[in-house]
Design an enzyme around this catalytic site. Structure first.
Site, PDB file in Angstrom:
ATOM      1  N   GLY A  46       2.412  56.017 -54.121  1.00  0.00           N
ATOM      2  CA  GLY A  46       2.466  57.261 -54.621  1.00  0.00           C
ATOM      3  C   GLY A  46       3.286  58.844 -54.762  1.00  0.00           C
ATOM      4  O   GLY A  46       3.710  59.690 -55.424  1.00  0.00           O
TER       5      GLY A  46
ATOM      6  N   GLU B   1       2.375  51.145 -49.722  1.00  0.00           N
ATOM      7  CA  GLU B   1       2.863  50.498 -51.094  1.00  0.00           C
ATOM      8  C   GLU B   1       3.984  51.750 -52.195  1.00  0.00           C
ATOM      9  O   GLU B   1       3.710  51.945 -53.039  1.00  0.00           O
ATOM     10  CB  GLU B   1       1.664  49.961 -52.253  1.00  0.00           C
ATOM     11  CG  GLU B   1       0.584  49.398 -51.924  1.00  0.00           C
ATOM     12  CD  GLU B   1      -0.121  49.111 -52.138  1.00  0.00           C
ATOM     13  OE1 GLU B   1      -0.734  49.773 -53.504  1.00  0.00           O
ATOM     14  OE2 GLU B   1      -1.266  47.877 -52.363  1.00  0.00           O
ATOM     15  N   PRO B   2       5.032  51.688 -51.775  1.00  0.00           N
ATOM     16  CA  PRO B   2       6.016  52.470 -52.455  1.00  0.00           C
ATOM     17  C   PRO B   2       6.666  52.187 -53.995  1.00  0.00           C
ATOM     18  O   PRO B   2       6.843  50.986 -53.602  1.00  0.00           O
ATOM     19  CB  PRO B   2       7.345  53.237 -51.713  1.00  0.00           C
ATOM     20  CG  PRO B   2       7.619  52.692 -50.699  1.00  0.00           C
ATOM     21  CD  PRO B   2       5.769  51.376 -50.361  1.00  0.00           C
ATOM     22  N   GLY B   3       6.415  53.199 -54.842  1.00  0.00           N
ATOM     23  CA  GLY B   3       7.283  51.855 -55.739  1.00  0.00           C
ATOM     24  C   GLY B   3       8.459  53.179 -56.157  1.00  0.00           C
ATOM     25  O   GLY B   3       9.669  53.485 -56.312  1.00  0.00           O
ATOM     26  N   ARG B   4       7.975  53.974 -56.972  1.00  0.00           N
ATOM     27  CA  ARG B   4       8.901  55.446 -57.640  1.00  0.00           C
ATOM     28  C   ARG B   4       9.878  55.520 -56.802  1.00  0.00           C
ATOM     29  O   ARG B   4      11.021  56.051 -56.701  1.00  0.00           O
ATOM     30  CB  ARG B   4       8.165  56.561 -58.313  1.00  0.00           C
ATOM     31  CG  ARG B   4       8.883  57.575 -58.960  1.00  0.00           C
ATOM     32  CD  ARG B   4       8.044  59.285 -59.449  1.00  0.00           C
ATOM     33  NE  ARG B   4       6.688  58.030 -59.862  1.00  0.00           N
ATOM     34  CZ  ARG B   4       6.438  57.999 -60.945  1.00  0.00           C
ATOM     35  NH1 ARG B   4       7.005  58.538 -62.213  1.00  0.00           N
ATOM     36  NH2 ARG B   4       5.334  57.828 -61.487  1.00  0.00           N
TER      37      ARG B   4
ATOM     38  N   ARG C 272       9.279  57.271 -70.912  1.00  0.00           N
ATOM     39  CA  ARG C 272       8.143  58.505 -70.011  1.00  0.00           C
ATOM     40  C   ARG C 272       8.407  59.746 -70.251  1.00  0.00           C
ATOM     41  O   ARG C 272       7.037  59.978 -70.777  1.00  0.00           O
ATOM     42  CB  ARG C 272       9.067  58.616 -68.924  1.00  0.00           C
ATOM     43  CG  ARG C 272       8.664  57.238 -67.710  1.00  0.00           C
ATOM     44  CD  ARG C 272       9.225  57.825 -66.458  1.00  0.00           C
ATOM     45  NE  ARG C 272       8.123  58.087 -65.064  1.00  0.00           N
ATOM     46  CZ  ARG C 272       8.495  59.943 -65.444  1.00  0.00           C
ATOM     47  NH1 ARG C 272       9.515  60.161 -65.662  1.00  0.00           N
ATOM     48  NH2 ARG C 272       7.710  60.369 -65.264  1.00  0.00           N
TER      49      ARG C 272
ATOM     50  N   CYS D  72      11.598  55.537 -85.235  1.00  0.00           N
ATOM     51  CA  CYS D  72      11.026  56.251 -86.214  1.00  0.00           C
ATOM     52  C   CYS D  72       9.579  56.006 -85.944  1.00  0.00           C
ATOM     53  O   CYS D  72       9.047  56.346 -86.381  1.00  0.00           O
ATOM     54  CB  CYS D  72      10.356  55.096 -87.717  1.00  0.00           C
ATOM     55  SG  CYS D  72      12.293  54.181 -88.506  1.00  0.00           S
ATOM     56  N   GLU D  73      10.390  57.617 -84.807  1.00  0.00           N
ATOM     57  CA  GLU D  73       8.628  58.477 -84.306  1.00  0.00           C
ATOM     58  C   GLU D  73       9.233  59.424 -83.559  1.00  0.00           C
ATOM     59  O   GLU D  73       9.693  59.997 -83.752  1.00  0.00           O
ATOM     60  CB  GLU D  73       8.128  57.938 -83.310  1.00  0.00           C
ATOM     61  CG  GLU D  73       7.898  56.091 -83.457  1.00  0.00           C
ATOM     62  CD  GLU D  73       6.028  55.960 -83.953  1.00  0.00           C
ATOM     63  OE1 GLU D  73       5.648  56.712 -83.289  1.00  0.00           O
ATOM     64  OE2 GLU D  73       5.393  55.161 -84.047  1.00  0.00           O
TER      65      GLU D  73
ATOM     66  N   TYR E 151       9.603  52.908 -63.828  1.00  0.00           N
ATOM     67  CA  TYR E 151       9.317  53.448 -64.851  1.00  0.00           C
ATOM     68  C   TYR E 151       9.701  53.518 -65.781  1.00  0.00           C
ATOM     69  O   TYR E 151       9.639  54.133 -67.001  1.00  0.00           O
ATOM     70  CB  TYR E 151       8.235  54.149 -65.219  1.00  0.00           C
ATOM     71  CG  TYR E 151       7.570  53.784 -63.602  1.00  0.00           C
ATOM     72  CD1 TYR E 151       5.929  52.716 -63.873  1.00  0.00           C
ATOM     73  CD2 TYR E 151       6.921  54.712 -62.111  1.00  0.00           C
ATOM     74  CE1 TYR E 151       5.355  52.734 -62.297  1.00  0.00           C
ATOM     75  CE2 TYR E 151       6.443  54.532 -61.369  1.00  0.00           C
ATOM     76  CZ  TYR E 151       5.388  53.159 -61.101  1.00  0.00           C
ATOM     77  OH  TYR E 151       4.807  52.614 -60.114  1.00  0.00           O
TER      78      TYR E 151
END
Ligand SMILES: *Cc1c(COP(=O)(O)O)cnc(C)c1O
Length: 425
Positions: A248, A282-285, A321, A353-354, A381
């Protein structure tokens, strides 16, 4: 990720943005755009910042379990595996990736609210370190699956400490109302139940309160609640081997004040001081986010009132994101030299197309068609959440290591996109 690691891995030399020793225009030329570009040095120094911060833990060394979902490319897993990392996985697919990358299953923790029986069997057969169990039905199913296989499943309960992580609601996971974990008040009786089930070995406890956290206080508050629970369990004879405080930690995307890893971990380590349990994180980012960028090119410019649009060849399918969380990523020109065109304020958008298909709002840039741009802080991510929406092949991925470029995922071909589909008979 420390600021210094980022600035050394990504630097402007003259007018040209480099990743380590490699000028980005060369990457664009050789591999095309859109393309994710990662720095091995930045990945390594982000991991080493955790190692250094945890080096003083007396007793058992801490285990850094990289959260695979942040970026699951095999080469990235390989970099971390070689550094000795463990892995936090949320699916059988991620377990297969860890094994394919040479990761040690004995250092794998398996999180997630909906593990299937097949995934449980797969993880038991691989001999993972621990299942982070998130509900009563999961506890019972895992017990049954382990008995069928004649094994004991090592378990932690993911306890929801009910603290407010004060981050984006979509990435806040530690409140009572969240779908994750078991309620704090329910944890004691559940541990008693787990300890009594013959297919399970109670091994640890786990919590993860959210993502992109910039203030360590909520995590330290959660840790305090968790160790209180661990002591209550020990008083009943349920002795835990490890305490997993999740991931986190946030990174700088724009101008956020981000503590160093050591500063962020200090209050958590204070809570853990003199404790015998092994510490897991548990680091990700924070391991990959600022180690990667998304390289794109300006396809065309639409000047007009009230807005100017820079249509680029990357889109929300490549980097979700901004569309998903209204996230802000710095967008810079890869080459600042040449004949300057007047700067204008642009909406940087993709071809999808959004209306939500944007990468940046109101960016002042001097642009010409064909200009390569770098969308920064895209290592976490980014590729992991990419899709084939609008039948767009997913981007290539390149790892820079010193002066070398390694293609670590080639661009998908159109044929691959529908190779698994069939016409009616
Ligand atoms: C997503 C997740 C992580 C990693 O979170 P980051 O914010 O990327 O560090 C760790 N543990 C669990 C259980 C997760 O779901």
């Amino acid at each position: 990720m420390t600021a210094s690691a980022t600035t050394t891995a990504f630097s402007r030399r003259g007018s040209i943005l480099h990743v380590e020793e490699v000028p980005l225009p060369e990457v664009a030329e050789r591999f095309g755009t859109p393309c994710y570009v990662y720095s091995r040095a930045a990945l390594t120094s982000a991991y080493q910042a955790y190692q250094a911060a945890l080096a003083d833990r007396a007793g058992r060394p801490a285990l850094i379990c990289y959260a695979v979902k942040a970026n699951s490319n095999l080469a990235i897993l390989d970099v971390f595996a070689r550094l000795g990392a463990g892995f936090d996985i949320v699916s059988g697919g991620e377990l297969a990736r860890v094994l394919a990358a040479g990761g040690d299953p004995g250092k794998v923790v398996f999180s997630g609210v909906g593990k299937s029986r097949a995934e449980m069997r797969q993880a038991l057969a691989a001999g993972i370190l621990c299942f982070n169990v998130e509900s009563v039905p999961e506890l019972e199913t895992l017990n049954a699956v382990a008995i069928e296989l004649g094994r004991q499943a090592p378990v932690s309960l993911r306890v929801n400490p009910d603290v407010d992580a004060r981050t984006h609601p979509y990435i806040s996971t530690g409140l009572k109302s969240a779908k994750f974990g078991v309620p704090f008040e329910a944890a004691l009786p559940l541990y008693r139940r787990a300890a009594a089930l013959p297919g399970l070995t109670v091994r640890g406890i786990d919590c993860h309160i959210g993502s992109q956290l910039l203030d360590p206080a909520p995590a330290a508050e959660a840790a305090t609640k968790i160790v209180g629970l661990v002591d209550a369990l020990a008083a009943e004879g349920i002795v835990l081997h490890h305490i997993d405080l999740g991931g986190g930690m946030g990174i700088r995307y724009r101008d956020e004040t981000v503590p160093s890893v050591a500063e962020y971990l200090a209050p958590l380590l204070a809570v853990m001081r003199d404790r015998q349990e092994q510490l897991l994180l548990e680091p990700g980012r924070s391991l990959v986010g600022n180690a990667g960028l998304l390289l794109t090119r300006v396809a065309l410019l639409k000047h007009g009132e009230p807005k100017n649009f820079a249509v680029v060849d990357a889109a929300m399918n490549d980097l979700a994101r901004p569309a998903l969380y209204d996230a802000w990523h710095e967008i810079v020109k890869v080459s600042d030299g040449g004949t300057p065109t007047p700067a204008r304020v642009y909406e940087v958008v993709g071809p999808i197309c959004e209306s939500g298909d944007f990468l940046g709002h109101a960016r002042e840039l001097s642009l010409a068609p064909g200009d390569p741009l770098a969308i920064m802080s895209a290592g976490a991510y980014g590729m992991a959440m990419s899709s084939n929406y609008n039948t767009r092949p997913r981007a290539a991925e390149v790892m820079i290591d010193g002066d070398r470029m390694h293609l670590i995922r080639r661009r998908e071909t159109l044929a691959e996109l529908f190779a698994s589909e069939s016409l009616l008979p």
